[in-house]
Write a protein that holds these residues in place. Structure first.
Motif, mmCIF file in Angstrom:
data_model
loop_
_atom_site.group_PDB
_atom_site.id
_atom_site.type_symbol
_atom_site.label_atom_id
_atom_site.label_comp_id
_atom_site.label_asym_id
_atom_site.label_seq_id
_atom_site.Cartn_x
_atom_site.Cartn_y
_atom_site.Cartn_z
ATOM 1 N N ASP A 1 0.802 -1.219 0.000
ATOM 2 C CA ASP A 1 0.000 0.000 0.000
ATOM 3 C C ASP A 1 0.839 1.276 0.000
ATOM 4 N N TYR A 2 2.062 1.156 0.461
ATOM 5 C CA TYR A 2 2.917 2.330 0.650
ATOM 6 C C TYR A 2 4.228 2.046 -0.050
ATOM 7 N N ARG B 1 1.256 6.592 -1.707
ATOM 8 C CA ARG B 1 0.310 5.579 -1.278
ATOM 9 C C ARG B 1 -0.436 5.071 -2.509
ATOM 10 N N GLU C 1 2.894 -3.113 3.416
ATOM 11 C CA GLU C 1 1.445 -3.286 3.475
ATOM 12 C C GLU C 1 0.840 -2.182 4.329
ATOM 13 N N ALA C 2 -0.452 -1.976 4.219
ATOM 14 C CA ALA C 2 -1.136 -0.936 4.976
ATOM 15 C C ALA C 2 -0.922 -1.137 6.462
ATOM 16 N N MET C 3 -0.512 -0.072 7.138
ATOM 17 C CA MET C 3 -0.253 -0.074 8.566
ATOM 18 C C MET C 3 0.802 -1.095 8.970
ATOM 19 N N GLY C 4 1.606 -1.505 8.019
ATOM 20 C CA GLY C 4 2.678 -2.449 8.334
ATOM 21 C C GLY C 4 3.974 -1.713 8.571
ATOM 22 N N TYR C 5 4.818 -2.255 9.403
ATOM 23 C CA TYR C 5 6.097 -1.620 9.681
ATOM 24 C C TYR C 5 7.208 -2.193 8.822
ATOM 25 N N LYS C 6 6.966 -3.340 8.248
ATOM 26 C CA LYS C 6 8.023 -4.004 7.512
ATOM 27 C C LYS C 6 8.086 -3.472 6.092
#
Lengths: 112, 112
Positions: free
Chosen positions: B31-32, B51, B94-99
């Motif tokens: 997503d990002y 995004r 991925e959305a709201m993912g930190y990796k």
């Protein structure tokens, strides 16, 4: 001054020796990361830490462990280093809910 | 397998030209998409990000063009200068993912 620091910058070790890489940040970021960078492979995530004593494996955790006892400090430990762990290691940090990662200058580790 | 691919591996342009760096991905959940710039001996630094809800993002002379249907994006560096010579990494999360999953990088050389 937002900064991620890494010590040492250069390190030469013999196979089988223990290695400690240190990382610090002055931004009170909750999340910290360890990556390794090898030619042609980009950056590979070793471990991620969401806060003190809250650590998760990344994509290539085998042969590494981490320690985070203070929010501003994150260590990468290689117990009995191997020659294939010769690489440049980067530490990074990010603020909770923010995607941007701030990287340190890297540690070049050579295992002979 | 490599989830984020970059091309070309290296690119040389003349000063003043537009450099175009390409990136493609496989994971539809990404997503990002940040681009990081890395100079020799330094850690990567965030350059610009987009995004998946957008198809274009501009910041100074840097523009990301994003095609969600084709799962690819490109970084355009307008009026390239020798100081833009660096390695550029495309990454994805991925959305709201930190990796962040990084590509293998494009080494850009701008000839004066």
């Amino acid at each position: 001054d937002m900064k991620v620091t890494q010590m040492p910058r250069y390190l030469i070790k013999r196979m089988g020796e223990n290695v400690l890489l240190e990382c610090g940040q002055d931004m009170s970021h909750e999340t910290m990361y360890w990556y390794r960078q090898d030619p042609g492979l980009g950056l590979q995530l070793i471990y991620i830490s969401y806060d003190v004593d809250s650590n998760s494996e990344g994509d290539i955790p085998k042969g590494y462990r981490v320690s985070r006892k203070k929010r501003e400090h994150f260590s990468l430990i290689l117990d009995s280093a191997k020659t294939n762990q010769t690489s440049v290691y980067f530490c990074a940090s990010s603020l909770y809910g923010n995607y941007e990662q701030y990287f340190g200058p890297g540690t070049r580790l050579t295992v002979l | 397998q490599q989830q984020v691919r970059q091309s070309p591996q290296s690119l040389t342009v003349w000063e003043g030209e537009t450099a175009i760096l390409n990136c493609s991905y496989e994971n539809s959940a990404f997503d990002y998409f940040p681009w990081y710039q890395q100079f020799p001996g330094e850690g990567p630094a965030l350059l610009i990000a987009i995004r998946s809800v957008s198809d274009k993002k501009e910041d100074g002379g840097f523009t990301i063009f994003f095609n969600k249907r084709e799962k690819n994006l490109s970084l355009h560096i307008k009026d390239s200068q020798p100081g833009d010579s660096a390695t550029y990494f495309c990454a994805a999360s991925e959305a709201m993912g930190y990796k962040l999953t990084f590509g293998t990088g494009t080494s850009l050389l701008v000839d004066p």
